[in-house]
Design an enzyme around this catalytic site. Structure first.
Site, PDB file in Angstrom:
ATOM      1  N   CYS A  33      65.860  80.300 101.481  1.00 39.76           N
ATOM      2  CA  CYS A  33      64.659  80.695 100.750  1.00 39.76           C
ATOM      3  C   CYS A  33      63.677  81.297 101.745  1.00 39.76           C
ATOM      4  O   CYS A  33      63.265  80.614 102.703  1.00 39.76           O
ATOM      5  CB  CYS A  33      64.050  79.460 100.085  1.00 39.76           C
ATOM      6  SG  CYS A  33      62.465  79.760  99.290  1.00 39.76           S
ATOM      7  N   CYS A  58      63.635  87.945  99.377  1.00 38.10           N
ATOM      8  CA  CYS A  58      63.687  86.751  98.529  1.00 38.10           C
ATOM      9  C   CYS A  58      65.166  86.591  98.208  1.00 38.10           C
ATOM     10  O   CYS A  58      65.817  87.568  97.812  1.00 38.10           O
ATOM     11  CB  CYS A  58      62.888  86.959  97.243  1.00 38.10           C
ATOM     12  SG  CYS A  58      63.198  85.673  95.999  1.00 38.10           S
TER      13      CYS A  58
HETATM   14  N1  DGL Z   1      64.382  82.275  96.552  1.00 36.76           N
HETATM   15  C1  DGL Z   1      63.086  82.184  97.044  1.00 36.76           C
HETATM   16  C2  DGL Z   1      62.789  83.043  98.236  1.00 36.76           C
HETATM   17  O1  DGL Z   1      63.702  83.443  98.913  1.00 36.76           O
HETATM   18  C3  DGL Z   1      61.915  81.728  96.241  1.00 36.76           C
HETATM   19  C4  DGL Z   1      61.725  82.161  94.827  1.00 36.76           C
HETATM   20  C5  DGL Z   1      60.599  81.355  94.160  1.00 36.76           C
HETATM   21  O2  DGL Z   1      60.795  80.142  93.976  1.00 36.76           O
HETATM   22  O3  DGL Z   1      59.546  81.937  93.873  1.00 36.76           O
HETATM   23  O4  DGL Z   1      61.686  83.328  98.541  1.00 36.76           O
END
Ligand code: DGL
Length: 280
Positions: free
Chosen positions: A89, A204
């Protein structure tokens, strides 16, 4: 014989053959990283952990995530005893990676916006960074830009509706904004100099799961880059020489939210070799 097997399963550096890799995200985004890890380490046992109760991270403030992410990872490590933890993440990593590393005794691999590889391949020297709102405002991104893309114009855009688009489509549900991929790209291309962008960082982990949709609405020459492959290589390097099961075992999936909120993910998770989610 049983005891010989038991001894054989505890090998160099005390790593147990079935010790998993813990892969953590707020939601399904980390599955893009899991796919890359599977290509490098096909029989690695995995625990895929989602913070369903904390999702979406991109809409939370930094102080909240700085407290929440290390505490949650601490509990997950205590419970599953992984050989390595991956924060799959960008939002959690750009805010809390250092704190998590300080708090955990296992190696931790983070996910940071792939600005370095993007700068290496941009011909126009104009790069887009598409992430969550929380990620694109981080000083961490300023720092990566200074270090690796100092001669580039780096335009950023936070696209929460694209995160929701991916969460919904993986559940076979209609997203709140079915045109989210187009709107996300417009947020970059409509900025001054945006029309010169030739490389977009998917900052993301959810976004590579919408790669086809993004490519379908982007100008043909635009290239997308993300960090999944680099993370998987880093994991393989850190775990080199460790013992692995001979065959793939079903991965464990957990969520901090109600398991039934993730029930619709079960078929997609099964295709990735993961069991239906249970609540952690
Ligand atoms: N998958 C996440 C990232 O890489 C976060 C998405 C979220 O929860 O807003 O930032």
């Amino acid at each position: 014989m049983g005891s010989v097997h038991a001894v054989l399963s505890i090998v160099s550096d005390s790593v147990v053959t079935d010790a998993p890799i813990l892969i953590f995200d707020s939601g399904v985004g980390g599955l893009s990283v899991l796919q890359a890890i599977r290509r490098h380490l096909p029989t690695a046992p995995v625990v895929y952990a989602m913070d369903g109760a904390g999702y979406p991270y991109g809409q939370r403030d930094d102080a909240e995530l700085t407290a929440r992410v290390p505490a949650l990872l601490g509990r997950l490590v205590e419970r599953y005893r992984p050989r390595l933890a991956v924060i799959a993440c960008n939002t959690a990593s750009t805010i809390a990676l250092a704190t998590v590393r300080d708090a955990l005794a296992v190696p931790v691999v983070g996910t940071v916006p792939a600005i370095k590889p993007a700068a290496a391949c941009s011909a126009t020297r104009v790069i887009g960074v598409l992430g969550t709102r929380a990620t694109v405002r981080q000083a961490y991104v300023d720092d990566l830009t200074r270090r690796f893309a100092a001669d580039c114009r780096v335009l950023r855009h936070g696209a929460p509706t694209l995160v929701d688009y991916v969460e919904s489509t993986l559940r076979d549900q209609t997203p709140a904004d079915p045109d989210a991929p187009r709107h996300a790209l417009a947020g970059l291309f409509e900025q001054p100099d945006g029309n010169a962008i030739d490389t977009i960082v998917l900052a993301c982990t959810h976004f590579p799961l919408a790669a086809d949709a993004l490519q379908g609405v982007a100008p043909a020459h635009v290239r997308f880059v993300d960090g999944a492959e680099g993370i998987a290589r880093r994991c393989a390097t850190l775990l080199h020489g460790q013992p692995w099961p001979q065959h793939t075992v079903p991965g464990v999936t957990v969520t901090t939210g109600p398991a039934n909120a993730c029930a619709a993910l079960a078929p997609g998770l099964a295709r990735l070799g993961l069991a239906p989610p249970t609540t952690f």
